[in-house]
Write a protein that holds these residues in place. Structure first.
Motif, PDB file in Angstrom:
ATOM      1  N   GLN A 219       0.345  -1.066   0.018  1.00 32.06           N
ATOM      2  CA  GLN A 219      -0.294  -0.088  -0.473  1.00 32.06           C
ATOM      3  C   GLN A 219       0.731   1.037   0.140  1.00 32.06           C
ATOM      4  O   GLN A 219       0.529   2.051  -0.552  1.00 32.06           O
ATOM      5  N   GLU A 220       1.894   1.305   1.115  1.00 31.67           N
ATOM      6  CA  GLU A 220       3.118   2.467   0.512  1.00 31.67           C
ATOM      7  C   GLU A 220       3.603   2.329  -0.485  1.00 31.67           C
ATOM      8  O   GLU A 220       3.774   3.527  -0.888  1.00 31.67           O
ATOM      9  N   ASN A 221       3.857   1.531  -1.493  1.00 31.94           N
ATOM     10  CA  ASN A 221       4.379   1.703  -2.722  1.00 31.94           C
ATOM     11  C   ASN A 221       3.498   1.441  -4.106  1.00 31.94           C
ATOM     12  O   ASN A 221       3.922   1.288  -4.621  1.00 31.94           O
ATOM     13  N   ASP A 222       2.947   2.424  -3.448  1.00 32.38           N
ATOM     14  CA  ASP A 222       1.740   2.560  -4.802  1.00 32.38           C
ATOM     15  C   ASP A 222       0.810   1.051  -5.727  1.00 32.38           C
ATOM     16  O   ASP A 222       0.455   1.401  -5.985  1.00 32.38           O
ATOM     17  N   PHE A 223       1.516   0.001  -4.536  1.00 29.34           N
ATOM     18  CA  PHE A 223       0.281  -1.112  -5.250  1.00 29.34           C
ATOM     19  C   PHE A 223      -1.457  -1.382  -4.890  1.00 29.34           C
ATOM     20  O   PHE A 223      -1.015  -0.818  -3.830  1.00 29.34           O
ATOM     21  N   LEU A 224      -1.988  -1.838  -5.687  1.00 32.05           N
ATOM     22  CA  LEU A 224      -3.156  -1.616  -5.666  1.00 32.05           C
ATOM     23  C   LEU A 224      -3.795  -3.487  -5.434  1.00 32.05           C
ATOM     24  O   LEU A 224      -3.489  -4.593  -5.653  1.00 32.05           O
ATOM     25  N   HIS A 225      -4.498  -3.711  -3.910  1.00 28.43           N
ATOM     26  CA  HIS A 225      -4.620  -5.395  -3.655  1.00 28.43           C
ATOM     27  C   HIS A 225      -5.789  -5.833  -4.803  1.00 28.43           C
ATOM     28  O   HIS A 225      -6.888  -5.096  -4.832  1.00 28.43           O
TER      29      HIS A 225
ATOM     30  N   LEU B 105      -3.449  -0.702 -14.502  1.00 31.31           N
ATOM     31  CA  LEU B 105      -2.799   0.240 -13.103  1.00 31.31           C
ATOM     32  C   LEU B 105      -1.699  -0.264 -12.522  1.00 31.31           C
ATOM     33  O   LEU B 105      -1.562   0.381 -11.352  1.00 31.31           O
ATOM     34  N   SER B 106      -0.523  -0.700 -13.790  1.00 32.76           N
ATOM     35  CA  SER B 106       0.890  -0.969 -12.946  1.00 32.76           C
ATOM     36  C   SER B 106       1.184  -1.640 -11.991  1.00 32.76           C
ATOM     37  O   SER B 106       2.321  -2.007 -12.417  1.00 32.76           O
ATOM     38  N   LYS B 107       0.596  -1.486 -11.054  1.00 34.57           N
ATOM     39  CA  LYS B 107       1.536  -2.266 -10.169  1.00 34.57           C
ATOM     40  C   LYS B 107       0.668  -2.824  -9.090  1.00 34.57           C
ATOM     41  O   LYS B 107      -1.058  -1.837  -8.592  1.00 34.57           O
TER      42      LYS B 107
ATOM     43  N   ASP C 261      -2.222   6.092 -15.765  1.00 34.03           N
ATOM     44  CA  ASP C 261      -0.810   4.878 -15.281  1.00 34.03           C
ATOM     45  C   ASP C 261      -1.556   4.154 -14.517  1.00 34.03           C
ATOM     46  O   ASP C 261      -1.262   3.305 -13.548  1.00 34.03           O
TER      47      ASP C 261
ATOM     48  N   ASN D  65     -10.112  -1.461  -3.536  1.00 37.51           N
ATOM     49  CA  ASN D  65      -8.506  -2.015  -2.515  1.00 37.51           C
ATOM     50  C   ASN D  65      -8.223  -0.914  -1.521  1.00 37.51           C
ATOM     51  O   ASN D  65      -8.188  -0.956  -0.256  1.00 37.51           O
TER      52      ASN D  65
END
Lengths: 514, 514
Positions: free
Chosen positions: A190-196, A248-250, B74, B179
């Motif tokens: 979550q802190e590194n821009d990933f979506l679950h 969505l990238s990550k 993005d 998310n």
């Protein structure tokens, strides 16, 4: 809930659930104290003199001449809170005043206690005990029949009593550490821009070989009429994660995966949890950096929030676990290419003069075995090590081909993370993003149908993966990802040996009780 | 990853994955910029004059006489970053200087751009555009074949292109809000002493009626030889959560559950995610307080971290969504007993003089239908409302019986949370903790076997739930819990209408592609 939003936001007073005449006493006690319950973890942090109410299960009863001690645990932490009761001689009358029968307070029974915390006299470290002003036995425990009567049980015995084993120190600690490791991973992503991403369990795609798939049964004898296609339990969310990363990238998945593999080992489960991040605009370096970052964050969170549990594992299961985990958090992980790793193994054998040997001879082209992986992590590096750039022939179709090496051998931009005691903890790669290269490979492996195949043949070849090629047809991007077997991380962080002991309800051949 | 731990923790320079001669150009550009990528969300927050590199997919290209605008997204946010390119006439030469062919920059293609952010002249609000010094088309997009060419697509059309729909504004926003809602729930539970429990998907227990279960197929024709028992996909993790709550006090599950229900509606899925907390030492009040607390925390996190997305839904899907969500976060939820709710519905009909009518007549004893639930939430309360103490006959066997009411009717200490537009969002209850009461009920329902049943009969009666009774035999505690259909929460928070649009890959009768 205590002290937070709690009950002030709800209008009514105590619920009607205790209102039956048969439990009038319970109703009164519960009304007073249930809603003011503190966790034992919180209670142990309070000052001497504080008044508190706790609920929990009795872990031990020690009756002395002048006083009885009842230790209670509620699962909020490993530690117990000692309840100090009047002496045995006068205890029964005193207990009745408190609202309970002393003889009901046995190991395994559940109690609710309200009272005052006082410092235990004479101890070196501050330790609190609870002097009760009210005590209720909520649920008695038949001491003749209760399987966990004795203090000590083998892990094998507890595997036969899965529904009760969370009440032991070991499995309470495993559950808390597992929770902390999972939350640490979420925090990193979550802190590194990933979506679950909640990737599906049911799928018609099979990209890892049909033999190890669980299939959904036909319903009512008809041929797969529910979904209209043969349907399996997923072995990996990776392809679905790629679908979303290429938009969505990550993203990352964190969910159950399945293998119908007939393995009765301490390392395999039929149902296990996987974490699979996928990143667009990323190569092998990002892949490696994120795997190190996520594991460090996860372990750091466990060390931080479960210090008492980790100390317990260090004492009882693996004397090096605390030191090993602290080093993991602080130090960068090492990195070797596969080619270097093979050289290391070969040199170790020739230098070792017979003291280092492997069942499978290390030669360029072989798949590394657990014996090799553990030697690299434990003996050569002394910690986690990424091995990169494996031979293309032993890796999956979706891994990106490197340029041939100086000896014209084909490798892929993949990595495995090897750690002491476990071997492979993470596997990842850059994904083949070039349409033509990927399509050719998939045709060779019959992962996309020949044009003259009918639907049944397509299904039996692993489903139609043309959508996966679409991700390369339309705005393809370099992307990479990795998968972490979550139970292996729990093994690594607890020092436990058997994977069946680090998941709440293990499923393996012959075992799907509950 | 930019600016955080990032690549400084990894030793090597750029990976070997770009080293093949055929992508030499890519290698150079990527080496320079890939590892310095900023998300577009972060880039939009920077100051004018900042240098930045972004990657993304082209959403629109507008060619004017003196200048061309390329909008790029993005997935890190709804908004796009405008790339300002030299005019069309001189563009091709300029683009080549940047490293790209202008004609390759089409809708759906992926690009990597480095340059300087400058304020768009003349705007009322500060808005940045990127003036590139390097630009690479990473993946072209065949404009003839790309399904998402056009700006607008119906939701039906996008359901036919599930693997690409995350590239649209709507599904990007759904994924981000989903998310955020999930993370908000985790935060609530973690802050309130709940442990995340990975309850199993595969189970031999069936407590909700055998007709709607997916069963695992027999392997190789043999009779269930893998697990040695008929095995199903779970319909609920509740019983397993009770197992752990009766040891560790507070746990929650958050995972996929399954129903083989032949429902082709906008409200049902064959695979959906459930959140199921379970609390020991708790009654109906704690049950209600935690449901309100968790939903408020979840919605607050979505409002906070996805403001742009919620505004998008408010504009395009439901004009009241922002206001409704803000009220949910601020206001306590209302509370009615079932008996009061029936009276409200009856009074509404008699007062309404024909204007209020229901297909099913509201009478004490009926199960509330969606029409009743929505009337209570939308018209009577104008917001979420807990309905409690339902008739025992219409609720599950594990719910705790209340004392008979003044009219000698039997009710249970259960609650449903009803919300506008959706109806039932949460269902929960206190669990029957009295051994004798529960055992009698389970025998009546044949949920525990008669003594003369063989194993096959036990399995077909829903498996052996004797372990569930053990939780009451040994140190039983009052406990309570609830279940939230996570997709319904996503519907509620986005204003979307069809449950198939709020899960990444919906599974329903006839649909298990990918």
């Amino acid at each position: 809930m205590l002290g937070r939003r709690g009950l002030d936001i709800v209008r009514s007073t105590w619920c009607s659930s205790w209102a039956s005449p048969s439990c009038q006493l319970k109703r009164e006690v519960s009304t007073k104290i249930l809603s003011r319950r503190a966790t034992i973890r919180d209670a142990r942090q309070l000052d001497s003199g504080s008044r508190v109410a706790v609920g929990g299960w009795v872990k031990s009863v020690r009756k002395h001449k002048s006083v009885s001690f009842v230790n209670v645990n509620d699962g909020s932490c490993l530690g117990e809170l000692q309840i100090t009761l009047p002496s045995e001689e006068t205890g029964e009358a005193a207990a009745q005043t408190l609202g309970a029968k002393l003889s009901d307070i046995t190991v395994g029974s559940s109690v609710f206690v309200e009272g005052e915390l006082r410092e235990v006299p004479g101890g070196k470290h501050k330790r609190l005990e609870l002097h009760p002003s009210a005590l209720e036995v909520l649920g008695k425990c038949d001491t003749q029949r209760y399987p966990l009567q004795k203090k000590y049980h083998s892990l094998e015995f507890l595997r036969e009593n899965l529904h009760l084993r969370a009440r032991t120190n070991t499995f309470g600690a495993v559950t808390r550490v597992r929770n902390a490791l999972g939350q640490g991973l979420h925090s990193y992503f979550q802190e590194n821009d990933f979506l679950h991403l909640h990737s599906p369990i049911l799928t018609s795609n099979d990209c890892e070989g049909a033999g190890e798939l669980f299939r959904i049964a036909k319903i009512g004898g008809k041929d797969d009429e529910f979904f209209g296609t043969p349907t399996y339990l997923t072995v990996s969310g990776q392809l679905h994660a790629e679908m979303y990363a290429c938009a969505l990238s990550k993203v990352y998945t964190f969910g159950p995966t399945f293998r119908a593999e007939n393995s009765n080992t301490t390392r395999h489960l039929a149902e296990f949890w996987m974490v699979e991040p996928e990143m667009a605009f990323a190569g092998l370096d990002e892949c490696i950096a994120s795997a190190q970052g996520a594991i460090q964050r996860s372990v750091a969170h466990a060390l931080d929030s479960c210090a008492e549990d980790i100390a317990f594992f260090n004492k009882n299961y693996d004397k090096q676990i605390t030191e090993r985990l602290e080093r993991v958090v602080k130090k960068d992980f090492a990195r070797l290419t596969y080619t270097e790793a093979i050289e290391v193994l070969q040199k170790a054998m020739s230098d070792g003069k017979g003291k280092v040997s492997f069942e499978k001879k290390p030669e360029w082209g072989i798949d590394l075995q657990t014996e090799h992986e553990r030697f690299l992590a434990e003996t050569y590096v002394g910690g986690p090590v990424f091995v990169t750039d494996y031979p293309a022939d032993i890796k999956a179709f979706y891994m990106r081909k490197n340029a041939p090496d100086s000896q014209d051998r084909e490798t892929v931009a993949g990595m495995d993370l090897l750690v002491p005691k476990i071997g492979e903890l993470v596997g990842g790669s850059v994904r083949e993003e070039r349409f033509e290269v990927l399509e050719k490979k998939m045709r060779q492996l019959r992962l996309i149908p020949e044009e003259d195949l009918d639907e049944e043949a397509i299904a039996s070849a692993g489903g139609d993966l043309d959508w996966y090629l679409d991700l390369r047809r339309f705005g393809s991007v370099p992307h990479a990802g990795w998968g972490l077997g979550f139970e292996r991380l729990v093994l690594f962080a607890t020092g436990m040996d058997n994977i069946r002991d680090v998941i709440p309800l293990p499923r393996f051949p012959g075992q799907c009780k509950h």
